[in-house]
Design an enzyme around this catalytic site. Structure first.
Site, PDB file in Angstrom:
ATOM      1  N   TYR A 185      82.361   1.170 109.934  1.00  0.00           N
ATOM      2  CA  TYR A 185      82.311  -0.290 109.842  1.00  0.00           C
ATOM      3  C   TYR A 185      82.853  -0.776 108.493  1.00  0.00           C
ATOM      4  CZ  TYR A 185      77.445   0.648 108.144  1.00  0.00           C
ATOM      5  OH  TYR A 185      76.348   1.121 107.496  1.00  0.00           O
ATOM      6  N   LYS A 245      80.401   0.113 101.681  1.00  0.00           N
ATOM      7  CA  LYS A 245      81.143   1.313 102.113  1.00  0.00           C
ATOM      8  C   LYS A 245      82.654   1.062 102.003  1.00  0.00           C
ATOM      9  CE  LYS A 245      77.655   3.951 103.773  1.00  0.00           C
ATOM     10  NZ  LYS A 245      77.246   5.246 103.219  1.00  0.00           N
TER      11      LYS A 245
END
Ligand code: HXC
Length: 258
Positions: free
Chosen positions: A148, A163
């Protein structure tokens, strides 16, 4: 399969090493002959993991560390050097996550996740990278990310954003530090059945939906993620740099398809 002594005489720091994917990675490095320094916030978990690894004949050290605190990260690297004399590998596996609607996410909630995932990964990478550059023996760094980071992931705006930053950090340092003999890569697991992640999909309908979105039809085992990580840390991957190795049963490709 990597040879048993792949990491003999080498030292790895694994953050989030007391549980889940981090512990599985540390265990696999130890199985391949490496000494492991486990960093995490919960000393009792680290101690239990070190006891288990030691019982298997591995060399392991517990170093309680909050990766959000740069001075604790510096102390982690100093402890690893004092104990093992060198640091050859870093695995950034410490993470924090919970599902939340972005408009309901508090400032503290955002900071808790971004500080752990993005800032923590950078603090550890910077501290270990400095040491590796100084020692002139090269080194390998792997960060655990999530798909994601580039697909986006509803209800995970903090984690997805953080991330994505770790992916950018990985690619940036892969280029910047190659001249020092460092390789910097990431592993991107799909949904992995660990104690920390399970609450994210404990609701039965969400569990079913998630499972249906994985073409191979099951969650990953932490050991599978560990094997992908040790591949990137090993000489088998000496020409792999700046890569994000997706190991998710095809989940992200199947997004939106049946
Ligand atoms: C809404 C929440 C919340 C929740 C915490 N907060 N949990 N908000 N829903 N479920 C808010 C709190 O209210 C607080 O804000 C702020 O976040 C900080 O919470 P603390 O508990 O004080 O923070 P801390 O102790 O630092 O904990 C950090 C944490 C925690 C991220 C919240 O869950 C953690 O450390 N988890 C580590 C383990 C983990 O999450 N593993 C999952 C990794 S799995 P206020 O405003 O109230 O002060 C993974 C894989 C995903 O990432 C892949 C999916 C495909």
């Amino acid at each position: 399969m990597l040879p048993e002594k792949t990491f003999e005489d080498q030292v790895a720091i694994v953050t989030g090493g007391g549980s889940g994917i981090g512990l599985a990675v540390a265990t696999e490095i130890a199985r391949l002959g490496g000494a492991v320094v486990l960093a995490g916030r919960k000393p009792e978990r680290l101690d239990a993991a070190v006891a288990d690894l030691t019982a298997l004949g591995a060399k392991a050290l517990a170093q309680p560390t909050d990766v959000r605190q740069p001075e604790q990260v510096d102390a982690l690297v100093e402890a690893a050097l004092a104990w093992g004399g060198r640091v050859d590998m870093l695995v950034n596996s410490a993470a924090g996550n919970f599902l939340v609607d972005a408009d309901q996410l508090s400032v503290n909630g955002w900071l808790a996740v971004v500080n752990t995932v993005l800032n923590g990964s950078f603090f550890c990478t910077r501290a270990v990278g400095r040491e590796m550059i100084k020692a002139q023996r090269g080194g390998r760094i792997v960060s655990i990310v999530a798909s994601y980071a580039w697909t986006g992931g509803p209800h995970t705006v903090h984690s997805a954003s953080a991330k994505a930053g770790v992916v950018a950090m990985t690619r940036t340092l892969a280029v910047e530090w190659a001249r020092h003999g460092l390789r910097v890569n990431a592993v991107c697991p799909g949904p992995t059945d660990t104690e920390g992640a399970r609450p994210l999909w404990q609701e039965p309908a969400a569990h079913r939906r998630l499972l249906d979105s994985i073409p191979v039809g099951r969650f990953a085992r932490a050991e599978e993620i560990a094997q992908a990580t040790t591949y990137l840390l090993s000489p088998y991957a000496d020409y792999v740099n700046g890569e994000v190795f997706v190991i998710d049963g095809g989940e992200w490709l199947g997004k939106g398809l049946s």
